[in-house]
Design a protein around this motif. Structure first.
Motif, PDB file in Angstrom:
ATOM      1  N   LEU A  77      27.300  40.896 -52.434  1.00 16.02           N
ATOM      2  CA  LEU A  77      27.476  42.270 -51.965  1.00 16.02           C
ATOM      3  C   LEU A  77      27.065  42.455 -50.508  1.00 16.02           C
ATOM      4  CD1 LEU A  77      26.222  44.262 -55.100  1.00 16.02           C
ATOM      5  CD2 LEU A  77      28.581  43.982 -54.317  1.00 16.02           C
ATOM      6  N   THR A  78      26.217  41.576 -49.993  1.00 17.12           N
ATOM      7  CA  THR A  78      25.701  41.758 -48.629  1.00 17.12           C
ATOM      8  C   THR A  78      26.169  40.667 -47.669  1.00 17.12           C
ATOM      9  OG1 THR A  78      23.668  40.565 -49.250  1.00 17.12           O
ATOM     10  CG2 THR A  78      23.645  42.965 -49.425  1.00 17.12           C
ATOM     11  N   ILE A  79      27.138  39.843 -48.056  1.00 15.10           N
ATOM     12  CA  ILE A  79      27.587  38.752 -47.189  1.00 15.10           C
ATOM     13  C   ILE A  79      28.148  39.244 -45.849  1.00 15.10           C
ATOM     14  CG2 ILE A  79      29.928  38.576 -48.133  1.00 15.10           C
ATOM     15  CD1 ILE A  79      27.636  35.639 -47.139  1.00 15.10           C
ATOM     16  N   GLY A 115      39.850  39.127 -37.672  1.00 10.65           N
ATOM     17  CA  GLY A 115      40.268  39.826 -38.878  1.00 10.65           C
ATOM     18  C   GLY A 115      39.091  40.178 -39.775  1.00 10.65           C
ATOM     19  N   LEU A 116      39.323  41.094 -40.687  1.00  7.79           N
ATOM     20  CA  LEU A 116      38.253  41.561 -41.570  1.00  7.79           C
ATOM     21  C   LEU A 116      37.740  40.467 -42.508  1.00  7.79           C
ATOM     22  CD1 LEU A 116      39.562  45.127 -42.506  1.00  7.79           C
ATOM     23  CD2 LEU A 116      37.760  44.534 -40.888  1.00  7.79           C
ATOM     24  N   LEU A 117      38.608  39.508 -42.841  1.00 13.08           N
ATOM     25  CA  LEU A 117      38.176  38.444 -43.731  1.00 13.08           C
ATOM     26  C   LEU A 117      37.097  37.568 -43.102  1.00 13.08           C
ATOM     27  CD1 LEU A 117      41.490  37.249 -45.431  1.00 13.08           C
ATOM     28  CD2 LEU A 117      39.662  38.657 -46.398  1.00 13.08           C
ATOM     29  N   ALA A 118      36.918  37.667 -41.786  1.00 15.14           N
ATOM     30  CA  ALA A 118      35.856  36.904 -41.128  1.00 15.14           C
ATOM     31  C   ALA A 118      34.486  37.307 -41.654  1.00 15.14           C
ATOM     32  CB  ALA A 118      35.914  37.110 -39.614  1.00 15.14           C
ATOM     33  N   PHE A 119      34.376  38.538 -42.158  1.00 15.44           N
ATOM     34  CA  PHE A 119      33.088  39.023 -42.674  1.00 15.44           C
ATOM     35  C   PHE A 119      32.779  38.461 -44.064  1.00 15.44           C
ATOM     36  CE2 PHE A 119      34.127  42.272 -39.513  1.00 15.44           C
ATOM     37  CZ  PHE A 119      32.936  42.308 -38.804  1.00 15.44           C
ATOM     38  N   THR A 120      33.691  37.673 -44.613  1.00 23.78           N
ATOM     39  CA  THR A 120      33.415  37.015 -45.895  1.00 23.78           C
ATOM     40  C   THR A 120      33.230  35.516 -45.724  1.00 23.78           C
ATOM     41  OG1 THR A 120      35.770  36.651 -46.405  1.00 23.78           O
ATOM     42  CG2 THR A 120      34.809  38.753 -47.085  1.00 23.78           C
ATOM     43  N   LYS A 121      33.175  35.049 -44.486  1.00 20.46           N
ATOM     44  CA  LYS A 121      33.008  33.620 -44.255  1.00 20.46           C
ATOM     45  C   LYS A 121      31.675  33.149 -44.832  1.00 20.46           C
ATOM     46  CE  LYS A 121      35.910  32.862 -40.181  1.00 20.46           C
ATOM     47  NZ  LYS A 121      35.957  32.404 -38.771  1.00 20.46           N
ATOM     48  N   GLY A 122      31.734  32.033 -45.504  1.00 22.37           N
ATOM     49  CA  GLY A 122      30.523  31.465 -46.069  1.00 22.37           C
ATOM     50  C   GLY A 122      30.132  32.031 -47.417  1.00 22.37           C
ATOM     51  N   LEU A 182      23.234  24.759 -44.968  1.00 22.88           N
ATOM     52  CA  LEU A 182      23.889  24.213 -43.778  1.00 22.88           C
ATOM     53  C   LEU A 182      25.371  24.537 -43.779  1.00 22.88           C
ATOM     54  CD1 LEU A 182      23.834  22.184 -41.299  1.00 22.88           C
ATOM     55  CD2 LEU A 182      24.492  20.452 -42.967  1.00 22.88           C
ATOM     56  N   ILE A 183      26.034  24.334 -44.905  1.00 18.46           N
ATOM     57  CA  ILE A 183      27.471  24.612 -45.012  1.00 18.46           C
ATOM     58  C   ILE A 183      27.748  26.091 -44.776  1.00 18.46           C
ATOM     59  CG2 ILE A 183      29.420  24.642 -46.616  1.00 18.46           C
ATOM     60  CD1 ILE A 183      28.228  22.113 -47.895  1.00 18.46           C
TER      61      ILE A 183
END
Length: 366
Positions: A77-79, A115-122, A182-183
């Motif tokens: 929820l906070t990624i 893009g907005l999907l960058a906020f879900t990286k990782g 790390l990943i």
């Protein structure tokens, strides 16, 4: 539920009372665990014995299960805020040009350029990490508390023993799960490799992503640095985890017990929320220097030999960052970090308390 006061007055053991309280919740209790206000002693305003929810679990496996479930939900929820925090911490390293002027500027530029999907990286390694790290630190904490001499279900003030137990459990969990951390950091940092400006002086040039997913990051690290490369930055990660666990779990356990012990609050949502917000701020302030160093060491570019091109290790990173930016480097991204840590800790403990209640009820066949 109105019969809970009479039930508390009977000479019963804490565990049956706790299961009764959990059952009350499932029938629509008025507080988080369904505890009626009449369950509090009228004279002292202290909870009846057994009504207090502690960080102790009946078995280590239950602690692992409850902690992992709560940690995964809170992390997912906070990624987005975690991505923002990592980006803010990485910029400015070794005197490099800053990409973002503020948190709001970072949000706008990341959304525009990636893009907005960058906020879900990782998010995948983050959740995988919580399935291991989050599970282990909650599962180990009650066992280390006993090793440090803390009596189970005790509300006595034992701050330093609880902090020590939490620190050891967090350090052990972080060491085991460092490759996933790390990943996650490398995937979140992907997209801001170059801090140079284009000719128009307006927008930073952003290189193509280096990684295609979790497996690609792991394969790249193994190919370039070997197996030990997965533990790059393990020492700052472990130090930070020890500090965070002590300031987060240890302080939550002690502050909650103190508020209940002195009759300043009753068991319920308000108590959990206030205690978790306090713990989140303490954890953010205590861990921020370790967090910045960890992020910079883990995300730095690597030579073909696998050696870091900017820092030789955490202490070198600390020295160079301090020389280039002063002490303020240690609190880069503090407010994005707290915006992430505060809600994460609140969600974590609210969900943990709920999962513990329902989990015990289900596993005990109630």
């Amino acid at each position: 539920r109105g019969s809970l006061a009479k039930f508390c007055a009977q000479p019963v053991s804490p565990r049956p009372l706790w299961r009764f309280a959990a059952a009350c919740f499932c029938q629509g209790g008025s507080t988080l665990h369904g505890l009626d206000e009449s369950c509090v002693n009228a004279a002292s305003q202290r909870p009846c014995p057994g009504c207090v929810v502690t960080m102790d679990t009946k078995t280590p496996l239950r602690g692992i299960l409850y902690g992992g479930s709560a940690s995964c939900i809170a992390e997912a929820l906070t990624i987005p805020v975690d991505v923002l925090k990592v980006r803010m911490q990485l910029q400015g390293g070794s005197g490099a040009q800053r990409l973002y002027h503020s948190s709001a500027d970072a949000v706008a530029k990341i959304a525009r350029d990636e893009g907005l999907l960058a906020f879900t990286k990782g998010i995948k390694p983050a959740v995988l990490r919580q399935m291991t790290y989050g599970s282990l630190r909650f599962g180990l904490y009650p066992r280390f508390k006993e090793a440090f001499g803390v009596v189970r279900q005790s509300m006595d003030s034992q701050l330093f023993r609880k902090l020590g137990a939490a620190a050891v459990s967090g350090a052990c969990a972080a060491f085991v799960c460092s490759p996933l951390d790390l990943i996650k950091v490398r995937m979140q940092a992907d997209g801001m490799r170059c801090g140079c400006m284009q000719a128009d002086g307006m927008r930073p040039s952003v290189e193509a992503p280096r990684y295609r997913g979790v497996h690609h990051v792991a394969a790249t690290v193994l190919r370039q640095q070997g197996v030990l490369g997965l533990w790059t930055g393990v020492m700052p990660t472990t130090y930070r985890a020890a500090v965070v666990a002590a300031a987060e779990i240890g302080s939550y356990d002690e502050v909650k017990s103190a508020l209940l012990r002195h009759g300043l609050a009753r068991e319920g949502v308000k108590l959990h929320f206030a205690t978790a917000m306090c713990s989140g701020f303490i954890a953010t302030a205590a861990s921020s220097p370790f967090d910045v160093v960890k992020a910079r060491v883990m995300s730095q570019p690597r030579a073909p030999s696998g050696a870091g091109m900017l820092y030789s290790g955490p202490w070198d990173c600390f020295a160079k960052s301090f020389q280039a930016e002063g002490l303020r480097f240690a609190y880069r991204g503090f407010w994005p970090n707290y915006m992430c840590k505060g809600p994460t800790v609140v969600l974590l403990f609210l969900i943990y308390e709920q999962v513990q209640a329902l989990g015990d009820r289900w596993l005990d066949g109630q």
